[in-house]
Scaffold this active site. Structure first.
Site, PDB file in Angstrom:
ATOM      1  N   GLU A  90      83.424  77.048  14.007  1.00  0.00           N
ATOM      2  CA  GLU A  90      82.522  77.185  12.877  1.00  0.00           C
ATOM      3  C   GLU A  90      81.399  78.200  13.058  1.00  0.00           C
ATOM      4  OE1 GLU A  90      82.778  75.529   9.828  1.00  0.00           O
ATOM      5  OE2 GLU A  90      84.754  75.002  10.620  1.00  0.00           O
ATOM      6  N   SER A 473      91.096   9.453   4.414  1.00  0.00           N
ATOM      7  CA  SER A 473      90.602   8.576   5.480  1.00  0.00           C
ATOM      8  C   SER A 473      89.829   9.309   6.565  1.00  0.00           C
ATOM      9  CB  SER A 473      91.783   7.825   6.114  1.00  0.00           C
ATOM     10  OG  SER A 473      92.393   6.974   5.162  1.00  0.00           O
TER      11      SER A 473
END
Length: 804
Positions: A90, A473
Site C-alpha cells: 500500500e 412431583s
C-alpha cells in the site's frame, strides 16, 4: 543591452505576478477546501466497533457477536512481518513522506492522462495516511473534491499524530472482506489464526485485500487472488523484507484459506451461546453487544457440554425409537434419470447431530441401498462425489418391521455408521419428543452446561430456559421442606388414604396416586421416596398452601404461586433452569443460589463491569505468604432454608435413589440425591439429581404437550439420562457424602413405622433436629384417634373449598 535588461525585468515582474497570483490562488484553494473539513482530532479518542467475544471456563472461544468483525490490536502487538507486507502493498514510503507521496501522485496522474476518456477508474495515489483520512472522515466518492480534502486532511493528520498511531488506526479499521475489519479479525476469519501465527504467504494475502476484497475472494476467483498475493510477495522481496528464497517458497504454496465459523465455536454449545447473547442484550443493549468489544467469561465446561448434548440426544432417541418408525424426512421422485446427488444436496440437513442425510436408491428384503449427501467444501458448495452404502436388516431392527415396509426408493432419511462395518449404516429419525438438560454447580449456581433440545439447527427454542412446563412431583421436595421447617420430621406418619376437596361450582377434586392405590399410614420419608400424591396433598393441606407458596417464591420456582392445593403436586408451570436452581439451594445447605451463565464481563479496556460471584475474599489480596491467616470467603447470600432441613430433605432424596422412584441412578454407587416428576397423563417427565458438587436437571415432553404413553415416567425415561450423564461426569471424582450440619442427630429408626429400631434390613439412620426425636408410641399426623391404633385407609378425609 538596455532592451535585454528591460525584457528580463519584464519577465521577472511577470513571474512575480504569476507566482503571487498562484500563491494567492493556492491559498484561496486551500482555504476554500479547508472550510468544511471534518474534525480530525476525533481520531485521538477513536473507539471502533469491536466484536464481543464469549469464552468458556477454560478460555476456549464459545462465540463472537458483531456487526463488524473487528478485534482492536495496538501497534506494539502487530508483528513486524504484517507491517512489512502492508507497507509493500500500500505505501512503501510511509515512514518517509509527510502524508502525501509525490512519486505516487505523478504515477497516478500519468495513468489518468493515458486513459482519459476511456471510462477507466483512475488509479489511486493514496498513502496510508490518506486512506485513514478517507476511511474515518470522508466517503468513497470518486471526485477531485474528495481527493483534495483527503490530501489536506492527510497533511494535518501527519502533523498531529505519530506514524505508528496512524498505522495502528489503518490496520484496525481497514475492511478485508468476509465481514472482517482489521488485521486481527481477518487473520481469524481467513486462517483461524492469531496475527502472530501468520506466515509470509498468509500476511501477503491479507495485504493484497484492501485494494478490492471482493475481487480477490479465495473461493470465487482463486487464481486472481493468488496472483495478487504473489505480487505482494514480490514487493516484499524487492523491499528487502524477505529473502528471494523465502519469497519463491511462499509463492509456490497454495492459497490455503480456512474460514472460521461464525456461530458457536464449541460443538454442542449453540443453546448456551445464544442464551448468553440474549442476556447480554437484555443487560446492555444491542450496541454494547455488537460493538462494545466485551469479553465475557462463562462457566461453560466444554467436556460436560458435549456430554450433556450426547446423553440428552440418546435419551430422546431411545424414547422415540421404542415407539417405532414414523416417516422419512421427505421424498424425492427419482424417475427419469434424476441425479440423486443434486437433489439430495438441495435438502437442508441438521448439522449439529452426528448423522448423515441419505436417500434410498432401492430396497430389498435383506438391505436397502442408499446414497449419502455429498459433504460441503470450504467454500460452502457441495462436493460432486457420490457415496453409496447399505442399510442391513439389523440397521433398522428397531422399527420392528421388514425393510420394504419401512423404506421405498426416493425416501430421504438420516443414517449413522453401523459400528465398525465399512459402508453399512443404521437408520435414524429425528425424535418427535423434546426435552432439555441443565448442569449446575450447587455452591455458586454457575451453569456448566445446557442442552436446550435435540437440535439447535431444527429449533432455536431453548427448552431449558424458555419452555414453561409443569414440574409434577419434582416440586414435592419444596412441600416436604416447608413441613420439616414447621414441626414435621422425616419419620412423622401421614395417612395415604382417599382425600376429597369440595370446590365451589366445580366437581369435587379427588387426587390419586400414580398406581391408583392407597397404602395407609406411612412416614414422610416413604411418601417422598415413593412419590405419593395423596400424602403430599394432606401434608400441604396441614401446613397451609400460603406457606408452600412462600417457599416456592423463596426458591425461585414461581414468582407468585396461587395457593391452590393442586399446586402442591406441581401443576403450575416453570422452567427447568428454575427447578434446577431450587435443587441447587438444597444441595448448598439452604443458602440462596442464583443460576448464572456468565462469570464475568470486561469492557474493551479490561475493566470488570459485571461479576457473578459476589462473595468477599478476605486475605486474597496478599502478595506473598508471611504467616498471615488463611484467606476466607465471606458469603452474604441469604439463607432460604434451614441447613438442618436442607440436610433432612437431601437424606430423604437419597432414599429416592436407593429405594424409591429414582433407582436408575443407584448403580453409580455414590451419594446421589434426587427426585422424579411425572405430570398428569405423562405429558412431562422430570428428574433432578445432585451430588455435593453437581446438580443435573432433565425433563422430556412434546413441545405441544400431549400424553407420552403409559409408563413414560420421570423414573423410567428421565432418570436414566441423568444416570448416563453422571456415570461419565463424576466417574473420576471421589464419593463425597453430603455434609451433616452441626446439631443434627442421627437416630436408627424403622423406616416403615418411623419408631426407634435396632439394626436390621428395615432400619436406617434418620436425621433429627435438636428437640425432636422418634416417637415412643404410634401416632398419625392429623388423625384424632385415641387408642393409638393405625386408622383404616378407606374413609376419605373431606375438606371444604377456598384456598386449601
Amino acid at each position: 543591452m538596455r532592451l535585454i535588461l528591460r525584457f528580463l525585468g519584464f519577465v521577472f515582474a511577470l513571474t512575480t505576478v504569476v507566482l503571487l497570483a498562484g500563491a494567492a490562488g493556492a491559498t484561496y484553494f486551500v482555504w476554500k477546501y479547508s472550510q468544511d473539513l471534518p474534525d480530525y482530532s476525533q481520531l485521538q479518542n477513536y473507539e471502533p466497533p469491536v466484536m464481543t467475544r464469549v469464552h468458556a471456563a477454560d478460555g476456549a472461544l464459545v462465540a463472537e457477536y458483531a456487526k463488524q468483525r473487528r478485534l482492536y490490536i495496538p501497534i506494539q502487538s502487530v508483528p513486524k512481518l504484517v507491517i512489512e507486507a502492508f507497507l509493500s502493498a500500500e505505501d512503501k514510503n510511509f515512514y518517509e513522506h509527510g502524508g502525501i507521496d509525490p512519486t505516487g501522485i505523478f504515477r497516478a496522474a500519468a495513468f489518468y492522462f493515458q486513459n482519459y476518456g476511456k471510462n477507466v477508474r483512475p488509479q489511486g495515489a493514496s498513502t496510508i495516511t490518506q486512506q485513514v483520512a478517507k476511511n474515518f472522515l470522508l466517503t468513497n466518492e470518486v471526485s477531485l473534491d474528495r481527493k483534495v480534502k483527503e490530501a489536506l486532511l492527510a497533511l494535518r493528520i501527519e502533523r498531529t499524530y505519530s506514524k505508528d498511531r496512524i498505522l495502528e488506526l489503518y490496520l484496525n479499521e481497514i475492511y478485508l472482506g468476509m465481514g472482517a475489519y482489521g488485521i486481527a479479525a481477518a487473520a481469524l476469519v481467513y486462517f483461524d489464526k492469531s496475527v502472530d501465527e501468520l506466515n509470509v504467504q498468509e500476511v501477503a494475502y491479507l495485504a493484497a485485500l484492501p485494494k478490492a476484497p471482493s475481487s480477490y475472494n479465495p473461493f470465487r476467483d482463486r487464481s486472481r487472488a493468488t496472483d495478487r498475493r504473489n505480487w505482494v510477495i514480490d514487493r516484499m522481496v524487492e523491499n528487502g523484507f524477505v529473502t528471494p528464497q523465502e519469497g519463491e517458497a511462499a509463492k509456490k504454496s497454495a492459497l490455503d484459506v480456512t474460514p472460521r465459523a461464525t456461530g458457536a465455536q464449541i460443538f454442542a454449545a449453540e443453546y448456551y451461546a445464544e442464551e448468553v447473547r440474549r442476556q447480554i442484550y437484555e443487560r446492555y443493549g444491542e450496541r454494547k453487544l455488537y460493538e462494545g468489544g466485551l469479553s465475557v467469561r462463562t462457566p461453560l465446561d466444554p467436556k460436560l457440554q458435549v456430554l450433556a448434548k450426547k446423553t440428552l440426544t440418546d435419551g430422546l432417541v431411545r424414547y422415540d425409537e421404542e415407539r417405532g418408525w414414523r416417516k422419512p424426512v421427505t421424498h424425492v421422485d427419482l424417475s427419469g434419470g434424476v441425479d440423486w446427488g443434486v437433489k439430495l444436496g438441495e435438502i437442508k440437513e441438521l448439522t449439529d447431530i452426528p448423522w448423515r442425510l441419505a436417500i434410498v436408491l432401492d430396497v430389498g428384503k435383506d438391505n436397502a441401498r442408499i446414497g449419502l449427501q455429498p459433504p460441503r467444501t470450504k467454500s460452502g458448495a457441495r462436493s460432486t462425489d457420490r457415496e453409496v452404502g447399505l442399510i442391513p436388516v439389523d440397521g433398522a431392527k428397531w422399527t420392528r418391521r421388514p425393510l420394504p415396509q419401512v423404506l421405498k426408493p426416493g425416501d430421504v432419511i438420516y443414517v449413522e455408521p453401523l459400528g465398525d462395518r465399512t459402508g453399512q449404516w443404521r437408520l435414524r429419525q429425528p425424535p418427535g419428543v423434546e426435552g432439555a438438560m441443565v448442569v449446575m454447580e450447587p455452591t455458586t449456581g454457575r451453569v456448566l452446561a445446557i442442552s436446550g433440545g435435540f437440535s439447535y439447527d431444527e429449533s432455536q427454542f431453548n427448552r431449558a430456559t424458555q419452555a414453561m412446563r409443569q414440574p409434577g412431583s419434582s416440586f414435592k421436595p419444596l412441600v416436604y421442606s416447608a413441613a420439616l421447617d414447621n414441626g414435621y420430621t422425616p419419620s412423622t406418619i401421614v395417612m395415604d388414604a382417599p382425600f376429597e376437596l369440595e370446590q365451589q361450582g366445580q366437581a369435587t377434586w379427588r387426587p390419586e396416586n400414580y398406581s391408583g392405590k392407597f397404602y395407609g399410614p406411612q412416614t414422610l420419608r416413604f411418601g417422598l421416596e415413593q412419590s405419593r400424591n395423596v400424602m403430599t396433598v394432606r401434608l400441604a393441606n396441614d401446613v397451609g398452601m400460603p406457606i408452600v407458596a412462600e417457599y416456592a417464591k423463596r426458591f425461585g420456582i414461581y414468582d407468585d404461586m396461587p395457593p391452590y392445593l393442586a399446586m402442591a403436586l406441581g401443576s403450575g408451570e416453570t422452567t427447568l433452569m428454575r427447578m434446577t436452581g431450587a435443587y441447587a439451594m438444597i444441595a448448598n445447605g439452604g443458602r440462596k443460589v442464583t443460576p448464572s451463565l456468565i462469570d464475568r464481563i470486561q469492557d474493551r479496556y479490561g475493566h470488570t463491569i459485571f461479576k457473578h460471584d459476589e462473595r468477599e475474599c478476605r486475605g486474597c489480596e496478599a502478595d506473598k505468604w508471611d504467616n498471615q491467616p488463611e484467606p476466607s470467603l465471606v458469603d452474604r447470600r441469604p439463607v432460604v432454608l434451614d441447613p438442618m432441613t436442607a440436610y433432612q430433605i437431601t437424606s430423604m432424596m437419597e432414599g429416592v435413589v436407593q429405594r424409591g422412584t429414582g433407582t436408575a441412578l443407584k448403580e453409580l454407587g455414590k451419594p446421589i440425591a434426587g427426585k422424579t416428576g411425572t405430570t398428569n397423563e405423562e405429558k412431562d417427565a422430570w428428574f433432578i439429581g445432585f451430588t455435593p458438587e453437581i446438580v443435573v436437571g432433565v425433563y422430556l415432553g412434546y413441545d405441544k404437550p400431549k400424553p407420552m404413553g403409559k409408563g413414560s415416567t420421570g423414573g423410567l425415561i428421565s432418570a436414566p439420562i441423568v444416570r448416563d450423564f453422571m456415570k461419565v461426569a463424576i466417574a473420576d471424582r471421589p464419593a463425597i457424602p453430603f455434609r451433616v450440619p452441626a446439631g443434627i442427630k442421627l437416630v436408627r429408626i424403622d423406616r416403615k413405622s418411623g419408631q426407634r429400631a435396632g439394626a436390621g434390613d428395615s432400619s436406617i439412620l434418620e436425621a433429627f433436629k435438636p428437640g425432636t426425636a422418634p416417637p415412643d408410641g404410634y401416632s398419625v399426623a392429623g388423625y384424632s384417634g385415641t387408642d393409638g391404633s393405625a386408622p383404616e385407609p378407606s374413609a376419605p378425609v373431606r375438606t371444604g373449598g377456598g384456598l386449601y
